[in-house]
Design a protein around this motif. Structure first.
Motif, PDB file in Angstrom:
ATOM      1  N   UNK A  70       0.878  -1.167   0.000  1.00  0.00           N
ATOM      2  CA  UNK A  70       0.000   0.000   0.000  1.00  0.00           C
ATOM      3  C   UNK A  70       0.914   1.215   0.000  1.00  0.00           C
ATOM      4  N   UNK A  71       0.859   1.998  -1.068  1.00  0.00           N
ATOM      5  CA  UNK A  71       1.728   3.167  -1.227  1.00  0.00           C
ATOM      6  C   UNK A  71       1.245   4.315  -0.351  1.00  0.00           C
ATOM      7  N   UNK A  72      -0.068   4.588  -0.396  1.00  0.00           N
ATOM      8  CA  UNK A  72      -0.652   5.595   0.481  1.00  0.00           C
ATOM      9  C   UNK A  72      -2.153   5.370   0.562  1.00  0.00           C
ATOM     10  N   UNK A  73      -2.760   6.037   1.545  1.00  0.00           N
ATOM     11  CA  UNK A  73      -4.203   5.946   1.757  1.00  0.00           C
ATOM     12  C   UNK A  73      -4.732   7.343   2.037  1.00  0.00           C
ATOM     13  N   UNK A  74      -5.998   7.572   1.667  1.00  0.00           N
ATOM     14  CA  UNK A  74      -6.607   8.877   1.933  1.00  0.00           C
ATOM     15  C   UNK A  74      -8.116   8.700   2.059  1.00  0.00           C
ATOM     16  N   UNK A  75      -8.792   9.667   2.700  1.00  0.00           N
ATOM     17  CA  UNK A  75     -10.255   9.584   2.769  1.00  0.00           C
ATOM     18  C   UNK A  75     -10.848   9.542   1.354  1.00  0.00           C
ATOM     19  N   UNK A  76     -11.849   8.707   1.166  1.00  0.00           N
ATOM     20  CA  UNK A  76     -12.499   8.600  -0.136  1.00  0.00           C
ATOM     21  C   UNK A  76     -13.344   9.842  -0.384  1.00  0.00           C
ATOM     22  N   UNK A  77     -13.168  10.418  -1.562  1.00  0.00           N
ATOM     23  CA  UNK A  77     -13.942  11.592  -1.958  1.00  0.00           C
ATOM     24  C   UNK A  77     -14.665  11.260  -3.265  1.00  0.00           C
ATOM     25  N   UNK A  78     -15.809  11.877  -3.466  1.00  0.00           N
ATOM     26  CA  UNK A  78     -16.570  11.749  -4.709  1.00  0.00           C
ATOM     27  C   UNK A  78     -16.653  13.149  -5.307  1.00  0.00           C
ATOM     28  N   UNK A  79     -16.043  13.307  -6.457  1.00  0.00           N
ATOM     29  CA  UNK A  79     -15.949  14.623  -7.111  1.00  0.00           C
ATOM     30  C   UNK A  79     -15.396  15.673  -6.150  1.00  0.00           C
ATOM     31  N   UNK A  80     -14.348  15.293  -5.419  1.00  0.00           N
ATOM     32  CA  UNK A  80     -13.619  16.168  -4.491  1.00  0.00           C
ATOM     33  C   UNK A  80     -14.450  16.608  -3.286  1.00  0.00           C
ATOM     34  N   UNK A  81     -15.535  15.877  -2.993  1.00  0.00           N
ATOM     35  CA  UNK A  81     -16.387  16.196  -1.854  1.00  0.00           C
ATOM     36  C   UNK A  81     -16.595  14.932  -1.019  1.00  0.00           C
ATOM     37  N   UNK A  82     -17.016  15.094   0.244  1.00  0.00           N
ATOM     38  CA  UNK A  82     -17.337  13.902   1.048  1.00  0.00           C
ATOM     39  C   UNK A  82     -18.374  13.047   0.329  1.00  0.00           C
ATOM     40  N   UNK A  83     -18.304  11.748   0.567  1.00  0.00           N
ATOM     41  CA  UNK A  83     -19.166  10.793  -0.101  1.00  0.00           C
ATOM     42  C   UNK A  83     -20.511  10.735   0.609  1.00  0.00           C
ATOM     43  N   UNK A  84     -21.437  11.546   0.131  1.00  0.00           N
ATOM     44  CA  UNK A  84     -22.788  11.582   0.678  1.00  0.00           C
ATOM     45  C   UNK A  84     -23.770  11.147  -0.393  1.00  0.00           C
ATOM     46  N   UNK A  85     -24.717  10.318   0.004  1.00  0.00           N
ATOM     47  CA  UNK A  85     -25.801   9.918  -0.886  1.00  0.00           C
ATOM     48  C   UNK A  85     -26.981  10.813  -0.533  1.00  0.00           C
ATOM     49  N   UNK A  86     -27.384  11.640  -1.490  1.00  0.00           N
ATOM     50  CA  UNK A  86     -28.430  12.631  -1.238  1.00  0.00           C
ATOM     51  C   UNK A  86     -29.527  12.521  -2.290  1.00  0.00           C
ATOM     52  N   UNK A  87     -30.668  13.109  -1.967  1.00  0.00           N
ATOM     53  CA  UNK A  87     -31.776  13.129  -2.933  1.00  0.00           C
ATOM     54  C   UNK A  87     -31.344  13.884  -4.178  1.00  0.00           C
ATOM     55  N   UNK A  88     -31.793  13.389  -5.311  1.00  0.00           N
ATOM     56  CA  UNK A  88     -31.498  14.052  -6.576  1.00  0.00           C
ATOM     57  C   UNK A  88     -30.413  13.365  -7.382  1.00  0.00           C
ATOM     58  N   UNK A  89     -29.513  12.647  -6.719  1.00  0.00           N
ATOM     59  CA  UNK A  89     -28.504  11.881  -7.453  1.00  0.00           C
ATOM     60  C   UNK A  89     -29.181  10.662  -8.058  1.00  0.00           C
ATOM     61  N   UNK A  90     -28.738  10.252  -9.228  1.00  0.00           N
ATOM     62  CA  UNK A  90     -29.332   9.114  -9.911  1.00  0.00           C
ATOM     63  C   UNK A  90     -28.389   7.910  -9.894  1.00  0.00           C
ATOM     64  N   UNK A  91     -28.986   6.722  -9.830  1.00  0.00           N
ATOM     65  CA  UNK A  91     -28.242   5.478  -9.889  1.00  0.00           C
ATOM     66  C   UNK A  91     -29.102   4.428 -10.583  1.00  0.00           C
ATOM     67  N   UNK A  92     -28.499   3.307 -10.912  1.00  0.00           N
ATOM     68  CA  UNK A  92     -29.240   2.205 -11.531  1.00  0.00           C
ATOM     69  C   UNK A  92     -30.250   1.661 -10.523  1.00  0.00           C
ATOM     70  N   UNK A  93     -31.486   1.479 -10.972  1.00  0.00           N
ATOM     71  CA  UNK A  93     -32.521   0.947 -10.095  1.00  0.00           C
ATOM     72  C   UNK A  93     -32.272  -0.533  -9.844  1.00  0.00           C
TER      73      UNK A  93
END
Length: 148
Positions: free
Chosen positions: A64-87
């Motif tokens: 393991x070379x390095x580790x870091x907090x996971x980000x989604x599009x440079x933001x915290x990984x939050x699942x919020x209303x309005x985002x779309x995913x496969x049903x």
């Protein structure tokens, strides 16, 4: 690309947290593994927050070379209303889009699977999968008068 590795060969947190290998990093080509540390279900404010660590692995040196907090599009990984995913159906299978035309390019309007609100789906599936276990814990604690 996803370089095949054996996850058991690497040392992560040592807490048996869920691990998911994703695609290799597009620039440095390191293997990426997401380790889920916590999921916060904030149904009262319509947010499901995933706290995780992304580990970057050199598959040749097997370190393991390095580790870091996971980000989604440079933001915290939050699942919020309005985002779309496969049903996903109740059997945890993607729901095919009956209007998909494989002769046209894939796009949001022409996608092979039905799309749905990410938050509502994750909430529904989380409750569906966890409710039997929660029922047991709640009943057990209630019988022990722990809520009194």
């Amino acid at each position: 690309m996803k370089t095949p590795i054996e996850l058991t060969e690497y040392q992560f947190s040592g807490k048996n947290n869920p691990l998911y290998q994703i695609s290799d990093h597009p620039v440095n080509k390191l293997v990426r593994v997401i380790e889920i540390n916590r999921a916060e279900f904030m149904f009262d404010i319509d947010i499901i927050s995933i706290k995780s660590t992304t580990h970057f692995i050199d598959p040749v040196l097997k370190i393991v070379v390095f580790s870091q907090p996971t980000m989604v599009e440079q933001k915290p990984w939050d699942i919020v209303k309005g985002d779309q995913t496969i049903e996903i159906d109740d059997d945890i299978q993607p729901v095919p889009n009956p209007d998909f035309n494989d002769e046209l390019p894939v796009s949001p309007a022409n996608y092979p699977y039905m799309l749905t609100d990410s938050y509502e789906q994750f909430k529904r599936l989380s409750i569906q999968l966890n409710k039997p276990l929660l029922d047991l814990f709640i009943d057990s604690n209630d019988q022990k008068a722990l809520f009194d």
